[in-house]
Design an enzyme around this catalytic site. Structure first.
Site, PDB file in Angstrom:
ATOM      1  N   SER A 113       0.808  -1.222   0.000  1.00 19.74           N
ATOM      2  CA  SER A 113       0.000   0.000   0.000  1.00 19.74           C
ATOM      3  C   SER A 113       0.841   1.272   0.000  1.00 19.74           C
ATOM      4  O   SER A 113       1.590   1.520  -0.928  1.00 19.74           O
ATOM      5  CB  SER A 113      -0.960  -0.051   1.190  1.00 19.74           C
ATOM      6  OG  SER A 113      -1.820   1.039   1.172  1.00 19.74           O
ATOM      7  N   HIS A 114       0.749   2.006   1.085  1.00 23.78           N
ATOM      8  CA  HIS A 114       1.379   3.324   1.173  1.00 23.78           C
ATOM      9  C   HIS A 114       2.807   3.236   1.727  1.00 23.78           C
ATOM     10  O   HIS A 114       3.429   4.266   1.956  1.00 23.78           O
ATOM     11  CB  HIS A 114       0.529   4.200   2.082  1.00 23.78           C
ATOM     12  CG  HIS A 114       0.233   3.509   3.392  1.00 23.78           C
ATOM     13  ND1 HIS A 114      -0.686   2.491   3.462  1.00 23.78           N
ATOM     14  CD2 HIS A 114       0.770   3.643   4.603  1.00 23.78           C
ATOM     15  CE1 HIS A 114      -0.712   2.032   4.705  1.00 23.78           C
ATOM     16  NE2 HIS A 114       0.165   2.708   5.421  1.00 23.78           N
ATOM     17  N   ASP A 277      -2.353   6.496  -3.488  1.00 21.41           N
ATOM     18  CA  ASP A 277      -1.255   5.784  -2.823  1.00 21.41           C
ATOM     19  C   ASP A 277      -0.741   4.636  -3.698  1.00 21.41           C
ATOM     20  O   ASP A 277      -1.178   4.458  -4.835  1.00 21.41           O
ATOM     21  CB  ASP A 277      -1.693   5.278  -1.441  1.00 21.41           C
ATOM     22  CG  ASP A 277      -2.593   4.058  -1.528  1.00 21.41           C
ATOM     23  OD1 ASP A 277      -3.301   3.930  -2.540  1.00 21.41           O
ATOM     24  OD2 ASP A 277      -2.582   3.236  -0.593  1.00 21.41           O
ATOM     25  N   ASP A 279      -1.167   1.398  -4.001  1.00 23.16           N
ATOM     26  CA  ASP A 279      -2.043   0.419  -4.647  1.00 23.16           C
ATOM     27  C   ASP A 279      -3.391   1.005  -5.059  1.00 23.16           C
ATOM     28  O   ASP A 279      -4.295   0.264  -5.455  1.00 23.16           O
ATOM     29  CB  ASP A 279      -2.241  -0.797  -3.738  1.00 23.16           C
ATOM     30  CG  ASP A 279      -2.893  -0.436  -2.423  1.00 23.16           C
ATOM     31  OD1 ASP A 279      -2.727   0.711  -1.968  1.00 23.16           O
ATOM     32  OD2 ASP A 279      -3.587  -1.293  -1.842  1.00 23.16           O
ATOM     33  N   ASP A 281      -5.901   2.559  -3.436  1.00 23.41           N
ATOM     34  CA  ASP A 281      -7.153   2.588  -2.674  1.00 23.41           C
ATOM     35  C   ASP A 281      -7.309   3.864  -1.845  1.00 23.41           C
ATOM     36  O   ASP A 281      -8.391   4.157  -1.356  1.00 23.41           O
ATOM     37  CB  ASP A 281      -7.329   1.308  -1.821  1.00 23.41           C
ATOM     38  CG  ASP A 281      -6.144   1.033  -0.916  1.00 23.41           C
ATOM     39  OD1 ASP A 281      -5.198   1.842  -0.901  1.00 23.41           O
ATOM     40  OD2 ASP A 281      -6.170  -0.011  -0.221  1.00 23.41           O
ATOM     41  N   ARG A 282      -6.226   4.637  -1.694  1.00 21.33           N
ATOM     42  CA  ARG A 282      -6.338   5.903  -0.946  1.00 21.33           C
ATOM     43  C   ARG A 282      -6.291   7.091  -1.888  1.00 21.33           C
ATOM     44  O   ARG A 282      -5.795   6.983  -3.015  1.00 21.33           O
ATOM     45  CB  ARG A 282      -5.174   6.048   0.017  1.00 21.33           C
ATOM     46  CG  ARG A 282      -5.122   4.985   1.066  1.00 21.33           C
ATOM     47  CD  ARG A 282      -3.987   5.292   1.999  1.00 21.33           C
ATOM     48  NE  ARG A 282      -3.914   4.305   3.053  1.00 21.33           N
ATOM     49  CZ  ARG A 282      -3.253   4.483   4.173  1.00 21.33           C
ATOM     50  NH1 ARG A 282      -2.576   5.590   4.376  1.00 21.33           N
ATOM     51  NH2 ARG A 282      -3.245   3.549   5.087  1.00 21.33           N
ATOM     52  N   LYS A 376     -11.580  -0.079  -0.432  1.00 20.57           N
ATOM     53  CA  LYS A 376     -11.651   1.363  -0.640  1.00 20.57           C
ATOM     54  C   LYS A 376     -11.129   1.680  -2.036  1.00 20.57           C
ATOM     55  O   LYS A 376     -10.407   0.869  -2.629  1.00 20.57           O
ATOM     56  CB  LYS A 376     -10.894   2.106   0.445  1.00 20.57           C
ATOM     57  CG  LYS A 376      -9.458   1.703   0.609  1.00 20.57           C
ATOM     58  CD  LYS A 376      -8.923   2.215   1.938  1.00 20.57           C
ATOM     59  CE  LYS A 376      -7.559   1.636   2.232  1.00 20.57           C
ATOM     60  NZ  LYS A 376      -7.259   1.547   3.645  1.00 20.57           N
TER      61      LYS A 376
HETATM   62  C1  G1P Z   1      -3.343   1.943   8.198  1.00 20.65           C
HETATM   63  C2  G1P Z   1      -4.460   2.941   8.368  1.00 20.65           C
HETATM   64  C3  G1P Z   1      -5.792   2.240   8.263  1.00 20.65           C
HETATM   65  C4  G1P Z   1      -5.880   1.454   6.968  1.00 20.65           C
HETATM   66  C5  G1P Z   1      -4.664   0.553   6.812  1.00 20.65           C
HETATM   67  C6  G1P Z   1      -4.636  -0.125   5.451  1.00 20.65           C
HETATM   68  O1  G1P Z   1      -3.397   0.983   9.212  1.00 20.65           O
HETATM   69  O2  G1P Z   1      -4.356   3.632   9.583  1.00 20.65           O
HETATM   70  O3  G1P Z   1      -6.831   3.183   8.349  1.00 20.65           O
HETATM   71  O4  G1P Z   1      -7.037   0.669   6.940  1.00 20.65           O
HETATM   72  O5  G1P Z   1      -3.471   1.305   6.957  1.00 20.65           O
HETATM   73  O6  G1P Z   1      -4.607   0.785   4.394  1.00 20.65           O
HETATM   74  P1  G1P Z   1      -2.491   1.043  10.543  1.00 20.65           P
HETATM   75  O7  G1P Z   1      -1.069   1.211  10.096  1.00 20.65           O
HETATM   76  O8  G1P Z   1      -2.951   2.265  11.273  1.00 20.65           O
HETATM   77  O9  G1P Z   1      -2.796  -0.221  11.267  1.00 20.65           O
HETATM   78 ZN    ZN Z   2      -3.386   1.429  -0.117  1.00 25.08          ZN
END
Ligand code: G1P
Ligand code: ZN
Length: 542
Positions: A113-114, A277, A279, A281-282, A376
């Site tokens: 992801s991010h 982001d 992948d 989804d954000r 998302k």
């Molecule tokens: C983080 C975000 C959460 C999101 C997740 C996956 O998780 O805070 O809202 O669902 O990434 O994208 P965290 O690192 O806080 O567990």
């Molecule tokens: Zn993501």
């Protein structure tokens, strides 16, 4: 093609977090590490033989190599068909959609992801169910359990598949199908939004900049915004998915997308800015010299959702994760809709979406979605915004200010303390937990604590329990919420979420971080943060 059994030893750390298994690339590169996890996943599933599996990822380093291994293991485990995005690319929402559209058994999405990519960055793997939804906790627990005792996996002796060529081939009893990564998703978006309406906005000269952060959404955004909606060519920047995201941190927020945010604050900036982001989804929404907080974005979409024909008469309710500021609650109240507050992690929205308890949901971490998918969806959220702007004629700033005037402004911000030592951080939270009841009635910086507690959740549909999901400290019109991240790959990340509601119009145009500073100071004091962690300043503020 021969199927072979490979003997292996278990790894003790294959434990899924908020969203699948995420580790440093160097961890995933260990011999049999990925293979063990994939076989443990298949060992946790029943009845997939002969069925289809979708496979794709965000293009980060190790993506292509991982896909070749997964193909071999999936063929050896007798999947009937593997549906793979061209060049191994599928955004998380596109994968989710493909699973449902092609009635697959599920899908494997390769992404962290991010989190940063590249050889020294992170890699990740997650499983989505036949509903295109993140694997529920019960399944991820089972995979982790199986990973502790695994002693062999099945694979097969076959050459690498050329992922660049669209088409089908059969290996053993499995059809391997490489599909265009964009087509199905772009088509689906056109069934949700009237593209003519948005096209009209661009025809009138509306200017947008979309920052794909050198991550997966580049090709999707180019097709949708430039080719189909008529935005100027060059609207999408950083549009080619790169294995290391060009060295950028693929997280669209005020810290990691600072250059982009600064660009939107210049005189000649476009009317609208959006970023996504790793992948896809954000998302982040900016206006000219204006940042929209994710909680406000959710509330604004909720306010206008029933004006999007696809959703008319179907806005059943809304949900937000508990850490997300509650701006949307006021919209829901005014529209007489139920509102749910769930633990962090998209999987907790799935049951509510599937049973139509809600139509819309979102998180403070820049994720929003609806029942159109069980993940998302960043580009979908941007399309919601473009549709709302096209139909109301209002700017991003006007839409935000209108929300505040109508419901009060819920200032909110998140502070992240990254790379903390795990033990002292846990000790700090344990100490806080013990003191929670006694905090009620105490006053800090002029704010009196009204309520405290641990957040425990029972899924209203499945009855599943999720306990100890965060710490709440409430004041009149204000709240601090704390939890540890479940997606990091090293040390502990403490997330401290702040919100404070303001109903006086003259106080609504302040900088959120400044407005919330006194509340942030209270958190540092109550936690004894410096004593336990040696820190008094967050690493990232969003
Ligand atoms: C983080 C975000 C959460 C999101 C997740 C996956 O998780 O805070 O809202 O669902 O990434 O994208 P965290 O690192 O806080 O567990
Ligand atoms: Zn993501």
């Amino acid at each position: 093609m021969d199927i072979c059994t490979v003997k292996t030893e278990p790894f003790s750390d294959q434990i899924c977090g908020t969203s699948g298994l995420r580790k440093k690339v160097s961890v995933f590169k260990q011999k049999n590490y990925l293979e063990n996890f994939v076989q443990s996943l298949f060992n946790s599933l029943d009845g997939f033989e002969g069925k289809a599996l979708v496979i794709g990822g965000d293009g980060r380093y190790f993506n292509a190599r991982a896909i070749q291994s997964i193909i071999r293991i999936a063929v050896a485990n007798q999947f009937g068909r593997l549906i793979i995005g061209q060049n191994g690319i599928l955004s998380t929402p596109a994968a989710s959609h493909l699973i449902v559209k092609r009635e697959a058994f599920g899908g494997i999405i390769l992404s962290a992801s991010h989190n940063p990519g590249g050889a020294n960055g992170d890699f990740g793997i997650k499983f989505d169910t036949a509903q295109g939804a993140p694997a529920p906790q019960s399944l991820t627990d089972k995979i982790s359990e199986k990973s502790k005792t695994i002693d062999h996996y099945w694979t097969c002796d076959m050459p690498n598949i050329d992922l660049s060529v669209i088409g089908e081939q059969t290996i053993g009893s499995t059809v391997i199908e490489i599909v265009d990564s964009i087509d199905d998703y772009a088509e689906y978006m056109q069934t949700i939004f009237d593209f003519d309406v948005i096209r009209g906005l661009f025809k009138k000269g509306f200017k947008m900049s979309y920052n794909a952060m050198n991550a997966v959404t580049g090709p999707y955004a180019k097709r949708i915004f430039e080719d189909l909606l008529g935005a100027d060519s060059g609207t999408v920047i950083n549009a080619t998915p790169l294995p290391d995201f060009g060295g950028l941190h693929p997280e669209p927020n005020l810290t990691y997308a600072k250059t982009f945010v600064d660009m939107m604050y210049q005189d000649n900036a476009p009317d609208f800015g959006a970023a996504s982001d790793g992948d896809g989804d954000r998302y982040m929404i900016l206006g000219h010299r204006f940042f929209t907080s994710p909680a406000d974005s959710l509330a604004i979409i909720a306010e206008y959702m029933d004006t999007i024909p696809f959703y008319q008469g179907r806005v059943y309710g809304v949900a937000r994760s508990m850490p997300t500021a509650n701006a949307v609650d006021y919209v829901a109240q005014a529209k007489n809709m139920p509102v749910y507050a769930t633990p962090t992690g998209w999987k907790f929205f799935s049951s509510l979406l599937e049973t139509h308890k809600i139509a819309l949901c979102g998180e403070e971490s820049f994720g929003t979605g609806s029942f159109h998918l069980s993940e998302k969806d960043g580009i979908w959220a941007v399309l919601c915004w473009l549709y709302i702007i096209a139909t109301t004629g209002k700017s991003v700033q006007e839409l935000n200010e209108e929300l505040w005037q109508k419901y009060g402004r819920v200032y909110n911000s998140t502070q992240n303390y990254e790379g903390l030592e795990i033990e002292p951080t846990k000790e700090m939270l344990l100490s806080l937990e013990k003191r929670l009841p006694a905090l009620v009635g105490e006053t800090f910086n002029g704010l009196t604590v009204t309520q405290t507690g641990l957040f425990n959740y029972t899924d209203p549909v499945t009855g599943e329990e999720a306990t100890r999901q965060g710490y709440m400290i409430c004041f009149d019109n204000a709240r601090i919420f704390l939890r540890l991240s479940g997606t990091g790959s090293s040390g502990a990340t403490l997330r401290v979420y702040y919100m404070k509601r303001e109903t006086q119009a003259e106080n609504m145009k302040q900088n959120a971080v400044d407005y919330l500073q006194s509340l942030a100071d209270v958190a540092v004091e109550i936690l004894h943060l410096e004593k336990y962690t040696g820190r008094n300043k967050p690493d990232v503020i969003t």
